[in-house]
Design an enzyme around this catalytic site. Structure first.
Site, PDB file in Angstrom:
ATOM      1  N   HIS A 113      -4.500  14.877  -3.350  1.00 44.32           N
ATOM      2  CA  HIS A 113      -4.367  13.663  -2.542  1.00 44.32           C
ATOM      3  C   HIS A 113      -3.181  12.810  -2.970  1.00 44.32           C
ATOM      4  CE1 HIS A 113      -8.950  14.092  -1.657  1.00 44.32           C
ATOM      5  NE2 HIS A 113      -8.213  14.939  -0.963  1.00 44.32           N
ATOM      6  N   CYS A 149      14.532   3.546   1.742  1.00 43.16           N
ATOM      7  CA  CYS A 149      15.110   4.491   0.796  1.00 43.16           C
ATOM      8  C   CYS A 149      16.560   4.127   0.464  1.00 43.16           C
ATOM      9  CB  CYS A 149      15.049   5.905   1.371  1.00 43.16           C
ATOM     10  SG  CYS A 149      15.704   7.185   0.282  1.00 43.16           S
ATOM     11  N   SER A 177     -17.026  14.385  -8.769  1.00 37.32           N
ATOM     12  CA  SER A 177     -16.702  14.437  -7.342  1.00 37.32           C
ATOM     13  C   SER A 177     -17.986  14.524  -6.535  1.00 37.32           C
ATOM     14  CB  SER A 177     -15.817  15.646  -7.021  1.00 37.32           C
ATOM     15  OG  SER A 177     -15.603  15.749  -5.614  1.00 37.32           O
TER      16      SER A 177
END
Length: 251
Positions: A125, A158, A199
């Site tokens: 993730h 950026c 989890s």
């Protein structure tokens, strides 16, 4: 109940001793012991500062501003978090060559902070400790982004291509990192012990990994404070804090 838990922990360590290739799969439960809030605990700050969906982030300047505001609020909640006994125990398995890598759903970088090399942490993730450009992929450090954002109120762009910069986590609606998922699946197929730590196993496709390992013949151990849907197929289920269950490895 305490005796049963102690017996289960003893069996866990016996299984670890017998295993040749151990894959650890970690979720929020291992990091809550370090003070990192999870998503599902009542009153969690994540409920107030929910991540902005990816599509909204890309399409809306206002959504990008709000996403970064919430990001830094959450960062402040666990700014002082450090690896705990559970992290150090799993790092020991990697350092001893008994675990090829750790697969994690967490974004806090605590496995790396515990001493695990970056190439041996598979982050399904993403990672919330830095940011990347969505256009060119250039890495940006939060230490430079935050003061500029707080001074201007503008979402970061950026420095290489002026594209939108986002925390390097995987947001809702954003594509999973396929290379990382493929590597995690390969490890699940090759291990002889798959260890789930903290989890709830409700987020897919990550939650398919224990199933893959079990079908391939690996032993499956689930160490989690609450029941999971995969408990019935596990060889061993332990209801305990990860630090207490894994302390022997860390010592």
């Amino acid at each position: 109940m305490q005796d049963e838990t102690e017996d289960a922990i003893a069996e866990l360590h016996a299984m670890l001793d017998r295993a040749d290739s151990i894959v650890s799969f970690t979720g929020a439960g291992i990091s809550t012991e370090s003070g990192v809030p999870d998503f599902r605990t009542p009153g969690s700050p994540w409920m107030v500062n929910k991540p902005i969906p990816f599509e909204a982030f890309v399409q809306s300047r206002e959504a990008r501003i709000e996403a970064w505001r919430r990001k830094f609020v959450m960062d402040d909640h666990y700014r002082d978090a450090a690896p705990n006994i559970g992290h150090r125990a799993l790092a020991r398995l990697v350092a001893d060559g008994r675990s090829p890598a750790i697969v994690t759903q967490n974004i806090d970088g605590l496995h790396q902070a515990s001493g695990v090399p970056e190439d041996k942490v598979i982050e399904l993730h993403g990672n919330g400790t830095y940011a990347t450009c969505l256009s060119c992929g250039w890495r940006h450090e939060l230490a430079a982004i935050r003061p500029a954002f707080e001074a201007s109120g503008e979402p970061p762009a950026c420095i290489m291509c002026a594209g939108p910069v986002k925390s390097a986590t995987i947001s809702f609606g954003q594509a999973m990192p396929q290379q990382h998922m493929m590597r995690a699946q390969e490890l699940a197929l090759e291990c002889d012990l798959f260890l789930v730590v903290g989890s709830s196993l409700v987020v897919y496709p990550a939650a398919t990994l224990p199933i893959i390992a079990r079908r391939q013949g690996a032993k499956l151990v689930i160490l989690n404070r609450e029941p999971t849907d995969l408990d019935p197929i596990a060889d061993l289920v332990i209801r305990a804090e990860s630090g207490a269950a894994l302390a022997r490895l860390a010592s």
